[in-house]
Design an enzyme around this catalytic site. Structure first.
Site, PDB file in Angstrom:
ATOM      1  N   CYS A 381       0.841  -1.198   0.000  1.00 49.64           N
ATOM      2  CA  CYS A 381       0.000   0.000   0.000  1.00 49.64           C
ATOM      3  C   CYS A 381       0.881   1.255   0.000  1.00 49.64           C
ATOM      4  CB  CYS A 381      -0.973  -0.039   1.182  1.00 49.64           C
ATOM      5  SG  CYS A 381      -2.333   1.153   1.019  1.00 49.64           S
ATOM      6  N   HIS A 507      -3.480  -5.075   0.116  1.00 49.15           N
ATOM      7  CA  HIS A 507      -2.992  -5.631   1.383  1.00 49.15           C
ATOM      8  C   HIS A 507      -3.057  -7.162   1.346  1.00 49.15           C
ATOM      9  CE1 HIS A 507      -2.653  -1.950   3.883  1.00 49.15           C
ATOM     10  NE2 HIS A 507      -3.537  -1.481   3.015  1.00 49.15           N
ATOM     11  N   GLU A 509      -1.571  -9.266   3.123  1.00 50.82           N
ATOM     12  CA  GLU A 509      -1.480  -9.885   4.449  1.00 50.82           C
ATOM     13  C   GLU A 509      -2.839 -10.326   4.994  1.00 50.82           C
ATOM     14  OE1 GLU A 509      -1.623  -5.351   5.358  1.00 50.82           O
ATOM     15  OE2 GLU A 509      -0.948  -6.703   3.762  1.00 50.82           O
TER      16      GLU A 509
END
Length: 540
Positions: A381, A507, A509
């Site tokens: 990001c 993102h 993750e």
């Protein structure tokens, strides 16, 4: 009939209600049940989207774009189910909805009260999450600590649920602390007794008590708590410290947690199939390597501020046979002059998301040092935007290159506000949120990592790569390796001839799981391990 499990906490916060709920959800799903989880947060904010990470940790984003509590990340990682906007409720949302209803005349001019209007709104939310995915079991965690004034409406609402769906379809689990007096080694049960007394005074008698303690609890202590708190002897569950978070479900099963829950809710007595989870734990216990990863961030005083990234690195480490030695590096302390000193011991560098201009120049110095020294760099990001700004300044030669967010007066805003976001800069919940499709360019490192041509990842941002600089950047070696299906938005960039130099606007993750690590984190950790090994060879 959907079964409802409510997890409350007593004595102190931070006892692991979320991990208890997530572990139970994982085991019930492994029995073949459809499980969904949610968290009810008593704070008055609409959501954690505008809260400081130091106050509340990271903001977890769901597929449908809800900004939620970080515990939802634990639910997704353990249960492996994508959650939704009904998975996190705050007091702010409750009162917002109630007041909107009042303005619309929904209550027919009646006096608006906590009971029934506020509690009905909470119950509506509890029932909605299970109906959305046709769940067999809904696990609801109540944030805060029993007795807190702000959580009273939630306790009352979950008390009423048992009347609405039948007591046989509800289960109340209460997580409490059993402190140990250091000088004598004595375990104290009074905090648990008082917490249960407080909960019962509010109309709820727990069915199961989960005891959080730093060491194993003896049988006599468990029997005492069962007697004084009026639960069955085997319904006192031990929750002790574990060396790896993902050992928690196995630890809880030593007390037959899932069997007892199944018995109390009349669920099928079927053994959970957790072979993939156990295989992951075997890999975790047998890691032989160590890789040093530097996380260059703005919020490095608390582990929870970058929780999902830390966990995604752990997942990738497990499946690459490596322990992650995570170095938290304050971006404000990095300059071009100090970058080598601060970063040289790391095998790979990750720059995570964030907002505001604090620490930005330090992140740019970190990206520059990685590019010039061919050290694996992973920008997420904001970290992707940093990579673009650094490249524009030092390769393209645009000395004042910047983002509109950090310097609106720059002549070269290589990162600019997205169309449709102008005027929304200071409002919550208005960014590009949730999952979007991305096309991956052939022959790129990104394609190698994913092995796919199209992906779908979650976003949380307002600024984007400025396409006016795209041609010049690509001509000088910054490859646009991922873009929106219409080609208008740059979703990922890379320098293809480096060991690993990738920035993504999304993102990744949020979609990593302990037994199914995210492919980008897998590739980053793999390349970082190789980089560390090559440094070791050079020293020889």
């Amino acid at each position: 009939m959907i079964k409802y499990i409510f997890v409350t906490g007593g004595v102190v916060s931070g006892l692991g209600k979320g991990i208890t709920a997530a572990s139970l959800g994982m085991m019930l799903k492994a029995k073949g049940l459809k499980v969904i989880a949610q968290k009810l947060d008593p704070y008055i904010n609409m959501d954690p989207g505008t809260m400081s990470p130091y106050q509340h940790g990271e903001v977890f984003v769901t597929e449908d774009g809800a900004e939620t509590d970080l515990d939802l990340g634990h639910y997704e990682r353990f249960i492996d189910e994508n959650l939704n906007k009904f998975s996190n409720l705050t007091t702010g949302k409750v009162y917002w909805n109630v007041l909107e209803n009042e303005r619309k005349g929904v209550y027919n001019g009646g006096t608006v009260q906590v009971i029934p209007h506020v509690t009905n709104e909470i119950k509506k939310f509890i029932f909605s999450v299970g109906k959305k995915i046709a769940a067999d079991v809904v696990i609801t965690e109540i944030g805060g600590t029993t007795g807190d004034i702000e959580s009273m409406p939630y306790i009352e609402a979950i008390r009423q649920v048992s009347k609405d769906v039948g007591r046989e379809n509800c289960l109340y689990i209460h997580v409490t602390l059993v402190p140990v007096i250091k000088s004598s080694g004595e375990m104290k049960t009074k905090p648990t007794q008082h917490s249960v007394k407080e909960l019962r005074s509010l109309g709820i008698s727990p069915d199961i008590i989960v005891l959080r303690c730093e060491k194993s609890i003896d049988k006599q202590t468990r029997e005492k708590i069962a007697l004084f708190c009026d639960v069955k002897p085997d319904c006192v569950i031990e929750n002790t410290d574990v060396s790896l978070l993902y050992e928690a479900p196995i630890m809880l099963e030593k007390s037959n947690f899932t069997k007892i829950v199944s018995r109390e809710l009349a669920l099928a007595d079927k053994e959970p199939n957790i072979s993939d989870w156990e295989e992951m734990l075997v890999k975790a216990r047998n890691r032989t390597k160590t890789v040093k990863i530097g996380l260059v961030g703005k919020y490095v005083k608390m582990y929870d501020t970058y929780l999902s990234i830390s966990e995604a690195l752990t997942h990738a480490g497990i499946h690459n046979g490596a322990n992650i030695d995570l170095h938290w590096i304050d971006a404000e302390k990095i300059t071009d002059e100090t970058a080598a000193e601060k970063l040289a011991e790391c095998d790979g560098i990750i720059v995570p998301g964030g907002f505001g201009d604090r620490g930005i120049e330090g992140m740019i110095s970190a990206a520059k040092w990685c590019r010039e020294n061919d050290v694996p760099y992973f920008g997420i990001c904001l970290g992707m935007q940093i990579a673009v700004i650094e490249f524009a300044r030092h390769v393209i030669g645009l000395a004042d290159a910047n983002s509109r967010e950090f310097n609106p007066y720059s002549e070269n805003k290589v990162i600019d506000i997205m169309e449709g976001q102008i005027g929304c800069e200071n409002t919550g919940g208005s960014m590009r949120l949730g999952a979007y499709d991305c096309k991956i360019k052939k022959g790129t490192r990104l394609k190698k990592a994913y092995g796919l041509s199209e992906i779908r990842e979650r976003h949380r941002h307002r600024y984007e790569f400025n396409n006016a600089y795209r041609e010049k950047a690509e001509a000088l070696g910054l490859t646009v390796c991922g873009e929106s299906p219409d080609g208008k938005l740059v979703e990922a960039v890379e320098i293809s001839d480096k060991k690993f130099y990738i920035g993504v606007q999304y993102h990744p993750e949020f979609k990593s799981r302990p037994h199914k690590p995210h492919p980008l984190f897998m590739e980053f950790v793999k390349c970082s391990i190789a980089n560390g090994e090559s440094k070791g060879e050079d020293k020889k």
